[in-house]
Design an enzyme around this catalytic site. Structure first.
Site, short mmCIF file in Angstrom:
data_model
loop_
_atom_site.label_atom_id
_atom_site.label_comp_id
_atom_site.label_asym_id
_atom_site.label_seq_id
_atom_site.Cartn_x
_atom_site.Cartn_y
_atom_site.Cartn_z
N LYS A 169 0.68 -1.11 0.15
CA LYS A 169 -0.01 0.11 0.06
C LYS A 169 0.97 1.36 -0.09
O LYS A 169 0.55 2.23 -0.74
CB LYS A 169 -0.73 -0.23 1.17
CG LYS A 169 -1.99 1.05 1.27
CD LYS A 169 -2.79 0.89 2.44
CE LYS A 169 -3.80 2.10 2.78
NZ LYS A 169 -4.47 2.18 4.15
N HIS A 221 -5.03 -33.84 17.35
CA HIS A 221 -3.86 -34.82 17.83
C HIS A 221 -2.77 -34.11 18.33
O HIS A 221 -1.86 -34.43 18.31
CB HIS A 221 -3.27 -35.66 16.56
CG HIS A 221 -4.29 -36.52 16.04
ND1 HIS A 221 -4.71 -37.96 16.68
CD2 HIS A 221 -5.41 -36.51 15.20
CE1 HIS A 221 -5.65 -38.33 16.29
NE2 HIS A 221 -6.27 -37.68 15.34
N LYS A 242 9.51 -0.75 14.10
CA LYS A 242 10.07 -0.30 12.84
C LYS A 242 11.05 0.91 13.16
O LYS A 242 11.93 0.59 12.50
CB LYS A 242 8.91 0.22 12.07
CG LYS A 242 7.76 -0.99 11.39
CD LYS A 242 7.04 -0.10 10.49
CE LYS A 242 5.54 -1.05 10.07
NZ LYS A 242 4.74 -0.25 9.30
N GLU A 300 10.56 -4.62 4.65
CA GLU A 300 10.51 -5.83 4.25
C GLU A 300 10.36 -6.04 2.62
O GLU A 300 11.21 -6.69 1.98
CB GLU A 300 9.69 -6.86 4.84
CG GLU A 300 9.89 -6.98 6.49
CD GLU A 300 9.25 -5.88 7.15
OE1 GLU A 300 8.93 -4.99 6.74
OE2 GLU A 300 9.24 -6.07 8.59
N GLU A 313 -4.50 -7.07 14.62
CA GLU A 313 -3.95 -5.58 14.66
C GLU A 313 -5.15 -4.57 14.55
O GLU A 313 -4.93 -3.60 14.75
CB GLU A 313 -3.46 -5.77 12.99
CG GLU A 313 -2.35 -4.57 12.83
CD GLU A 313 -1.83 -4.71 11.42
OE1 GLU A 313 -2.30 -4.57 10.58
OE2 GLU A 313 -0.50 -5.03 11.40
N GLY A 359 -4.86 -2.02 5.27
CA GLY A 359 -4.05 -2.99 4.52
C GLY A 359 -4.86 -4.57 4.80
O GLY A 359 -4.87 -5.33 4.01
N ARG A 360 -5.26 -4.69 6.17
CA ARG A 360 -5.75 -6.08 6.58
C ARG A 360 -7.22 -6.20 5.88
O ARG A 360 -7.75 -7.33 6.11
CB ARG A 360 -5.54 -6.12 8.20
CG ARG A 360 -6.28 -5.30 8.90
CD ARG A 360 -5.92 -5.11 10.21
NE ARG A 360 -6.38 -3.82 10.82
CZ ARG A 360 -5.83 -2.97 11.08
NH1 ARG A 360 -4.60 -2.75 10.71
NH2 ARG A 360 -6.41 -1.89 11.88
#
Ligand code: F6P
Length: 537
Positions: free
Chosen positions: A207, A385, A505, A213, A354, A268-269
């Site tokens: 965005k 399990h 950050k 990253e 978030e 973003g999410r």
């Protein structure tokens, strides 16, 4: 109405009610109401939502819905759908719902109808996706694209990778898809290890187009590609971008024609139905992609119009508040009994945590109550399990969402019957358990009886659908999106900003030069200094 949640009449009524029913067993609730299993359900949009196995009565639901209403849920919902700037800390509208609105609708931001813009991008995506899929788009050396690598992180990765995995059945198997997010070079290296640059397309999804990253991975991917292709003009044939930041994208060397835009009113999410879904559209094709958008829109409409008592995201949201704030639940588990949904819990983690991990209200006051719960999960039956033991017999209360489908996409008898039998059985075991008397009747040694007793009274919801279609995936995604909104409204927090990710950050940006230059003086706390020194050596 008091603006402090815990002082409100609705909250106080719930506190009083909680004391009354805290110890009531789900089994007792079922014994008292033979119809409970049918009654406490919603069947809409092909979703069978069973919320009968919860520690609630009709009064609980009424009180929770009253609370939601008193907190202004209906007005706030209307404000969101109409494009009001409800993300007040960033002064932005919140309009992921506009991303799947029909072409002829009108949703205005600052007086401008955004729906035509949305459809213009969707059409551009469809044209591009078709060219990649039919081989018409040629790479720098004239070869068609065989591999698509999405580079992004957070909402620019989790939605695409989740949707790709979820809808793998519908994907074009002649194309290879890879998703790179981590700044750890191994992520990119492994993704590219067996690919050739001349038949690879990179989608740089960001965005902001500034995320460390993604930018680091994008630059390394660019170097990898140019090393093989030898000419900077190759970038335009092998890199496209999904971003709101045209200026930075162009600096990278991407052809402005190949930028797929979105807007600051998409978080973003909440962006998997924006152009961030480009890799999904290439994978499943525009028609299936539009089916997914239809599913999202159908759930948007359900949330917008269905009365609160029958409204799936509303019920999910109020149950979240009930367990979090009254029973003190710390986590919420999501168990899809559908292997293709293996990344769905990871996707939900960003969406929910978030959004709801906030300790101040919209007014800036510290909350005196719990907010966002920890989401986690794995596909069934694997979890059975592994960690289900703790849910069945541990000391913590963990509400569970089971998600299952009647029809498998791979009809391999008897797998589907076994899978669904397990899902249904888990909900039954969690709710009803097994008493001392029942264990004793089985002839179990007296000493072992306490170990074999299941207390039950463990709450769960079951979401049962027909099959994992693009449309149904869309419904599930929007369902969780809106349940987050409901919780945000009740807690009076902003589910649409994410200031909590900033500090780390910024500090990383300070530390990077200190790692690169071993002589640079460092002045952190003693622990941070020692860690930096250890790395430098
Ligand atoms: O750091 C968190 C975050 O801002 C998320 O909200 C977002 O989804 C992610 O980073 C990626 O951001 P971008 O798409 O701008 O690269």
């Amino acid at each position: 109405m008091s603006t402090v949640l815990t002082n409100s009449e609705g909250w106080k009524a719930l506190e009083k009610h909680f004391v009354e029913i805290e110890h009531t067993h789900i089994k007792t609730l079922f014994e008292k109401d033979k119809n409970r299993g049918q009654r406490l359900t919603v069947k809409d949009l092909g979703i069978y939502f069973d919320f009968s196995k919860h520690r609630i009565t009709d009064e609980t639901l009424d009180l929770l819905i009253n609370l939601a209403r008193d907190r202004g849920l209906e007005a706030k919902r209307a404000a969101m759908f109409s494009g009001e700037k409800i993300n007040i800390t960033e002064n932005r509208a919140v309009l992921h719902t506009a991303l799947r609105a029909p072409k002829d609708s009108s949703i205005k931001v600052d007086g401008h109808n955004v729906v035509p813009d949305v459809h213009e991008v969707l059409d551009k995506m469809a044209g591009f996706a078709a060219k990649i899929r039919n081989g018409e788009w040629k790479g720098f050396t004239g070869k068609s694209i065989k591999n698509v690598v999405n580079i992004g992180i957070g909402g620019s990765d989790l939605g695409p990778v989740m949707a790709y995995e979820a809808l793998k059945h519908y994907t074009d198997r002649s194309l290879t898809f890879r998703f790179v997010s981590n700044v750890d070079g191994s992520d990119l290296a492994e993704a590219l290890i067996d690919l050739r640059a001349d038949e690879t397309l990179f989608i740089i999804s960001s965005k902001t187009f500034t995320t460390l990253e993604t930018m680091t991975n994008a630059q390394s991917a660019r170097s990898w590609a140019l090393k093989q292709l030898g000419n900077p003009s190759a970038v335009a044939r092998h890199f496209v971008a999904v971003s709101t930041n045209e200026k930075e994208v162009m600096k990278f060397g991407i052809d402005p024609q190949n930028i797929f835009g979105f807007w600051d009113w998409v978080g973003g999410r909440y962006s998997m139905s924006a152009a961030i879904g480009l890799s999904t559209m290439i994978a499943i094709g525009p028609d299936h992609y539009h089916e997914m958008l239809n599913g999202l829109h159908e759930m948007d409409e359900h949330f917008r119009t269905v009365p609160l008592h029958k409204n799936i995201p509303v019920i999910m949201g109020i149950l979240g508040v009930w367990y979090n704030n009254f029973f003190g639940a710390q986590t919420q588990a999501v168990f899809p009994y559908e292997n293709y949904l293996k990344r769905f819990p990871a996707y939900l983690q960003q969406l929910t945590m978030e959004s709801l991990g906030k300790h101040v209200t919209l007014g800036g006051e510290k909350t005196n109550y719990q907010t966002g719960i920890i989401y986690w999960g794995e596909p069934g039956t694997n979890g059975q399990h592994s960690f289900y033991q703790l849910i069945h017999q541990g000391t913590k209360i963990i509400p569970v969402d089971f998600i299952g489908f009647k029809k498998s996409l791979n009809t391999l008898t008897p797998h589907q019957d076994y899978l669904i039998a397990n899902m249904i059985a888990q909900g039954e075991a969690l709710a009803f358990g097994k008493t001392t008397e029942e264990v004793r009747k089985e002839g179990v040694d007296e000493q072992l009886i306490p170990h074999k007793v299941f207390e039950g009274n463990r709450p769960s919801s079951t979401f049962f659908l027909d099959t994992l279609s693009p449309e149904n995936l869309g419904k599930l995604v929007a369902m969780y999106e809106h349940s987050v909104f409901v919780q945000g409204v009740i807690w009076g927090i902003n589910p649409f900003d994410q200031m909590g990710v900033e500090l780390g950050k910024v500090l990383a940006q300070n530390i990077i030069p200190e790692l690169l230059d071993k002589q640079k003086p460092i002045a952190h706390d003693s622990s941070t200094n020692a860690l930096i020194e250890f790395y430098r050596q």
